[in-house]
Write a protein that holds these residues in place. Sequence first.
Motif, short mmCIF file in Angstrom:
data_model
loop_
_atom_site.label_atom_id
_atom_site.label_comp_id
_atom_site.label_asym_id
_atom_site.label_seq_id
_atom_site.Cartn_x
_atom_site.Cartn_y
_atom_site.Cartn_z
N LEU A 80 -59.64 -58.51 -13.94
CA LEU A 80 -59.89 -58.07 -12.56
C LEU A 80 -61.37 -58.11 -12.24
O LEU A 80 -62.20 -57.75 -13.08
CB LEU A 80 -59.37 -56.65 -12.36
N LEU A 81 -61.69 -58.55 -11.04
CA LEU A 81 -63.08 -58.49 -10.57
C LEU A 81 -63.45 -57.04 -10.28
O LEU A 81 -62.64 -56.28 -9.76
CB LEU A 81 -63.25 -59.33 -9.31
N ASP A 82 -64.67 -56.71 -10.59
CA ASP A 82 -65.19 -55.36 -10.35
C ASP A 82 -65.55 -55.25 -8.87
O ASP A 82 -66.40 -56.01 -8.38
CB ASP A 82 -66.41 -55.15 -11.23
N PRO A 83 -64.92 -54.33 -8.12
CA PRO A 83 -65.25 -54.18 -6.70
C PRO A 83 -66.74 -53.91 -6.46
O PRO A 83 -67.30 -54.38 -5.47
CB PRO A 83 -64.38 -53.00 -6.25
N HIS A 84 -67.39 -53.20 -7.38
CA HIS A 84 -68.82 -52.93 -7.23
C HIS A 84 -69.60 -54.25 -7.29
O HIS A 84 -70.50 -54.49 -6.49
CB HIS A 84 -69.30 -51.98 -8.32
N THR A 85 -69.25 -55.11 -8.22
CA THR A 85 -69.91 -56.41 -8.36
C THR A 85 -69.67 -57.25 -7.12
O THR A 85 -70.57 -57.95 -6.64
CB THR A 85 -69.40 -57.14 -9.61
N MET A 86 -68.46 -57.19 -6.58
CA MET A 86 -68.16 -57.94 -5.36
C MET A 86 -69.02 -57.44 -4.20
O MET A 86 -69.52 -58.24 -3.40
CB MET A 86 -66.67 -57.83 -5.03
N ARG A 87 -69.20 -56.12 -4.09
CA ARG A 87 -70.05 -55.56 -3.02
C ARG A 87 -71.50 -56.01 -3.20
O ARG A 87 -72.19 -56.35 -2.23
CB ARG A 87 -69.95 -54.04 -3.00
N GLU A 88 -71.98 -56.03 -4.46
CA GLU A 88 -73.35 -56.47 -4.73
C GLU A 88 -73.51 -57.95 -4.36
O GLU A 88 -74.51 -58.34 -3.78
CB GLU A 88 -73.70 -56.25 -6.21
N SER A 89 -72.52 -58.77 -4.71
CA SER A 89 -72.58 -60.19 -4.37
C SER A 89 -72.63 -60.36 -2.85
O SER A 89 -73.39 -61.17 -2.33
CB SER A 89 -71.37 -60.93 -4.92
N ARG A 91 -73.79 -58.22 -0.72
CA ARG A 91 -75.09 -57.77 -0.26
C ARG A 91 -76.12 -58.90 -0.39
O ARG A 91 -76.93 -59.13 0.52
CB ARG A 91 -75.55 -56.53 -1.04
N HIS A 92 -76.08 -59.63 -1.50
CA HIS A 92 -77.03 -60.74 -1.69
C HIS A 92 -76.77 -61.87 -0.68
O HIS A 92 -77.71 -62.43 -0.12
CB HIS A 92 -76.94 -61.28 -3.12
N ILE A 93 -75.51 -62.17 -0.43
CA ILE A 93 -75.16 -63.18 0.58
C ILE A 93 -75.64 -62.74 1.95
O ILE A 93 -76.22 -63.51 2.71
CB ILE A 93 -73.63 -63.43 0.58
N GLN A 94 -75.39 -61.48 2.25
CA GLN A 94 -75.76 -60.89 3.53
C GLN A 94 -77.27 -61.01 3.76
O GLN A 94 -77.72 -61.40 4.84
CB GLN A 94 -75.32 -59.42 3.49
N GLY A 100 -77.71 -59.08 8.59
CA GLY A 100 -77.90 -57.69 8.98
C GLY A 100 -76.84 -56.80 8.38
O GLY A 100 -76.53 -56.88 7.22
N GLY A 101 -76.24 -55.94 9.21
CA GLY A 101 -75.23 -55.00 8.73
C GLY A 101 -73.81 -55.53 8.79
O GLY A 101 -72.86 -54.77 8.71
N MET A 102 -73.66 -56.85 8.94
CA MET A 102 -72.32 -57.43 9.05
C MET A 102 -71.55 -57.23 7.75
O MET A 102 -72.08 -57.41 6.67
CB MET A 102 -72.41 -58.91 9.40
N THR A 103 -70.31 -56.86 7.89
CA THR A 103 -69.44 -56.63 6.73
C THR A 103 -68.37 -57.73 6.67
O THR A 103 -68.15 -58.44 7.65
CB THR A 103 -68.73 -55.27 6.85
N PRO A 104 -67.68 -57.86 5.53
CA PRO A 104 -66.57 -58.81 5.47
C PRO A 104 -65.53 -58.53 6.56
O PRO A 104 -64.92 -59.45 7.09
CB PRO A 104 -65.99 -58.60 4.07
N HIS A 105 -65.37 -57.27 6.92
CA HIS A 105 -64.43 -56.92 7.98
C HIS A 105 -64.85 -57.56 9.30
O HIS A 105 -64.02 -58.10 10.03
CB HIS A 105 -64.33 -55.40 8.13
#
Length: 119
Positions: A80-89, A91-94, A100-105
């Motif tokens: 399983l992918l770590d959700p924390h790692t996915m959020r960090e990835s 953030r780097h893409i963002q 800015g503050g755009m989210t995947p949503h």
Amino acid sequence: MAALKVEDLDLDNHVSPRVNITATVIKPVGEKHSRQLHTQDGVDGPRTVIIHEWLVLILRNRALLAGQSGLLFASRNDELLDPHTMRESWRHIQEAARLGGMTPHHIRKTALSKISQVF
């Protein structure tokens, strides 16, 4: 998305292709990540999402790449992918794309709005 498995796909459904959302990734304190067999909405959360044909090809390719675990989006070790790692990835893409503050949503919502205008 991190909890999706090949078995959740129903891409050849006679009515329309679909994905069954049945699980989520959890990480209890001090334990390894695991696939919880219900969504964040609890036992009433599982749902079926009808998908467009362009996504079918992408998911078919992901299914072909799935390892023994059957996970569509897995780590190099087929875990399983770590959700924390996915959020960090994200953030780097963002930052790199100056989103800015755009989210995947936000992106999902915008993309779905555009798709609905075309189809």
